[in-house]
Design an enzyme around this catalytic site. Structure first.
Site, mmCIF file in Angstrom:
data_model
loop_
_atom_site.group_PDB
_atom_site.id
_atom_site.type_symbol
_atom_site.label_atom_id
_atom_site.label_comp_id
_atom_site.label_asym_id
_atom_site.label_seq_id
_atom_site.Cartn_x
_atom_site.Cartn_y
_atom_site.Cartn_z
ATOM 1 N N HIS A 8 42.076 42.834 44.144
ATOM 2 C CA HIS A 8 42.272 42.992 45.591
ATOM 3 C C HIS A 8 43.353 44.001 45.982
ATOM 4 O O HIS A 8 44.244 43.697 46.769
ATOM 5 C CB HIS A 8 42.563 41.640 46.225
ATOM 6 N N ASN B 258 31.921 40.605 45.592
ATOM 7 C CA ASN B 258 31.358 40.513 46.941
ATOM 8 C C ASN B 258 32.085 41.428 47.926
ATOM 9 O O ASN B 258 31.524 41.817 48.959
ATOM 10 C CB ASN B 258 31.407 39.060 47.431
ATOM 11 N N HIS B 259 33.326 41.815 47.617
ATOM 12 C CA HIS B 259 34.054 42.705 48.520
ATOM 13 C C HIS B 259 33.666 44.173 48.333
ATOM 14 O O HIS B 259 34.069 45.004 49.157
ATOM 15 C CB HIS B 259 35.561 42.524 48.358
ATOM 16 N N ASP C 75 35.852 42.767 42.977
ATOM 17 C CA ASP C 75 36.854 42.632 44.037
ATOM 18 C C ASP C 75 38.091 43.480 43.739
ATOM 19 O O ASP C 75 39.201 42.975 43.547
ATOM 20 C CB ASP C 75 37.226 41.176 44.282
ATOM 21 N N HIS D 8 36.113 35.249 42.070
ATOM 22 C CA HIS D 8 35.658 35.001 43.433
ATOM 23 C C HIS D 8 36.503 34.054 44.263
ATOM 24 O O HIS D 8 36.474 34.107 45.485
ATOM 25 C CB HIS D 8 34.207 34.503 43.382
ATOM 26 N N ASP E 115 39.565 39.007 40.102
ATOM 27 C CA ASP E 115 39.868 39.726 41.342
ATOM 28 C C ASP E 115 41.258 40.362 41.280
ATOM 29 O O ASP E 115 42.224 39.724 40.856
ATOM 30 C CB ASP E 115 39.874 38.770 42.534
ATOM 31 N N HIS F 103 30.892 37.992 39.003
ATOM 32 C CA HIS F 103 31.906 37.731 40.009
ATOM 33 C C HIS F 103 31.792 36.324 40.592
ATOM 34 O O HIS F 103 32.751 35.557 40.594
ATOM 35 C CB HIS F 103 31.830 38.760 41.133
ATOM 36 N N ASP G 59 40.179 45.544 49.386
ATOM 37 C CA ASP G 59 40.361 44.594 50.499
ATOM 38 C C ASP G 59 41.590 43.710 50.297
ATOM 39 O O ASP G 59 41.978 43.368 49.179
ATOM 40 C CB ASP G 59 39.131 43.705 50.710
ATOM 41 N N ARG G 60 42.174 43.322 51.446
ATOM 42 C CA ARG G 60 43.325 42.423 51.533
ATOM 43 C C ARG G 60 44.624 43.053 51.041
ATOM 44 O O ARG G 60 45.653 42.926 51.678
ATOM 45 C CB ARG G 60 43.054 41.102 50.823
ATOM 46 N N ARG H 52 29.970 29.233 52.848
ATOM 47 C CA ARG H 52 30.017 30.690 52.908
ATOM 48 C C ARG H 52 28.844 31.261 53.712
ATOM 49 O O ARG H 52 28.934 32.374 54.215
ATOM 50 C CB ARG H 52 30.010 31.277 51.501
#
Length: 439
Positions: free
Chosen positions: A117, A176-177, A144, A334, A115, A228, A147-148, A307
């Site tokens: 991000h 997943n993002h 990923d 993840h 990730d 992921h 995001d964030r 989750r």
């Protein structure tokens, strides 16, 4: 130049290094941080070059430090965005769900990244430190990208540019993002709208379409599986009893999904990945499992109730999967430091990676490449985690070399694009009704 310090590891078969980035003021290592001509233009030939990507890196780095986010279109016009997204999407949508990277030669290496991000400056450091993609240096990114962090768009566009330039050496898997649900909650949609204004809806929609084309997994040199989230269930369906009727009559069957068992690579290859939000129910659950599942120290497969989507799988499942496909490693991502601090029995993410399962046939590794994560944090106390990437080398490409690195500091000052103070810490308690299930 970069200063490196060796760090010991508890397992003699693995090598680990910790790398400390230098600031721009301290670095005299080429001119990649020198401002480049503005705006970026698409090559008339439509073919990207290394020079073009170096200019893109310089431009994104410089613009993140010196101009307002809303001025991004002045350095990266929508016309260039459209050309890049179209070129990348044409490549990605043709790739299989599980990419097989088999042309690793004796002088090759494979870099696996977890990730990131939207932490653009750390991604730029990682690329320079590992060495840019080349004919002999493969890259597998484990999802990923957005995001964030505040620069998810620039990060994703930079990696797409590498994909277009070296489609058979750079592989971008889905996280997943890379979904409509997550990007609407964790900042990417807001980021795009803030940067592109009236054209933001167009840019966001094109990114979502590109997300749908991202493959789900890879197998490197026939020895290493990467995805992921990780493993997935078998979706064997049993048709209901065939009702009586006239010959030729159209029969409606109600498939029943069998109890949980580990899925096969053949099933993975047949899954329908082109959905904005992977299904959390129905007969096409494999994409959701691959993107959302987590390892556990308890044996067996069970629903990932924390989750609300995906699975938990134990060491026995890791052993079963490795043994069945003659693999030595599973590398998944993840889980950052925020997620790991709530998982009993599993190691934290202080160094950017953990070895979660050690079984007879090999190992399961979690890899996280976003240091000092998350960028925006509600509490004063930060995790101060390192990021890491893995290098796989010949002859077998199954002995991981871990390279941990610290975050680029200071980060440019920028406001968050999501309500991080009230956002959940680790993708828990999903609003499943808003994730429209796909039949």
């Amino acid at each position: 130049m970069l200063s490196q310090s060796e760090s010991s590891t508890s397992n003699s078969s693995n090598s680990s290094q910790t790398l400390k980035p230098t600031t721009d003021e301290d670095s005299s290592e080429d001119n990649l941080t020198t401002p480049s001509p503005i705006p970026i233009s698409w090559p008339p030939s439509g073919k990207l070059t290394l020079d073009w990507i170096q200019v893109l890196i310089s431009t994104f780095d410089c613009s993140s430090r010196n101009i307002a986010p809303s001025s991004l279109p002045s350095v990266f016009p929508v016309s260039v965005f459209d050309s890049l997204l179209l070129s990348a999407s044409r490549i990605l949508h043709k790739e299989p769900n599980c990419i097989r990277i088999d042309d690793c030669g004796e002088d090759s290496s494979v870099v696996v990244v977890g990730d990131v991000h939207g932490q653009l400056h750390d991604v730029i450091f990682l690329l320079r430190d590992a060495g840019f993609p080349s004919e002999n240096r493969f890259f597998v990114f484990n999802g990923d990208y957005v995001d964030r962090g505040a620069w998810g768009l620039e990060t994703f566009l930079l990696l797409l540019a590498w994909k277009v330039f070296m489609p058979h050496r750079v592989f971008l898997l889905r996280g997943n993002h890379e979904s409509k649900y997550c990007t609407s909650v964790y900042g990417f949609e807001g980021e795009v709208m803030a940067k592109y204004g009236e054209q933001g809806k167009h840019v966001y929609r094109k990114c979502l379409g590109c997300f749908e084309g991202l493959p789900l997994a890879s197998i490197i040199a026939g020895r290493v599986y990467t995805a992921h989230g990780g493993l997935f269930r078998s979706i064997t369906v049993t048709p209901s009893k065939r009702p009586k009727g006239k010959r030729g009559r159209k029969i409606s069957l109600n498939p029943v999904v069998n109890s949980l068992s580990l899925g096969s690579l053949e099933e993975l290859s047949k899954a329908r990945r082109s959905v904005l939000d992977p299904p959390w129910e129905g007969s096409n659950l494999i994409p959701g499992d691959v993107l959302w599942s987590d390892p556990s120290m308890s044996p067996g497969l069970s629903p990932n109730e924390e989750r609300g989507i995906g699975l938990l799988w134990g060491p026995d499942c890791t052993e079963e999967f490795l043994k069945k496909y003659h693999l030595k490693l599973i590398i998944r991502s993840h889980e950052g430091p925020d997620a790991r601090e709530k998982r009993s029995g599993l190691s934290g993410m202080k160094e950017g990676y953990t070895i979660d399962h050690v079984v007879e046939s090999g190992k399961l590794i979690t890899l996280f490449s976003a240091p000092d994560y998350p960028q925006f944090q509600a509490t004063e106390e930060r995790y101060n985690n390192k990021g890491a990437y893995i290098v796989l080398e010949p002859p077998d490409f199954d002995t991981p070399v871990f390279r941990s690195f610290e975050a680029i500091t200071p980060r440019p000052q920028v406001n968050s694009y999501y309500d991080y103070k009230n956002a959940i810490d680790s993708d828990e308690e999903l609003d499943l009704p808003s994730m429209v299930p796909t039949p």
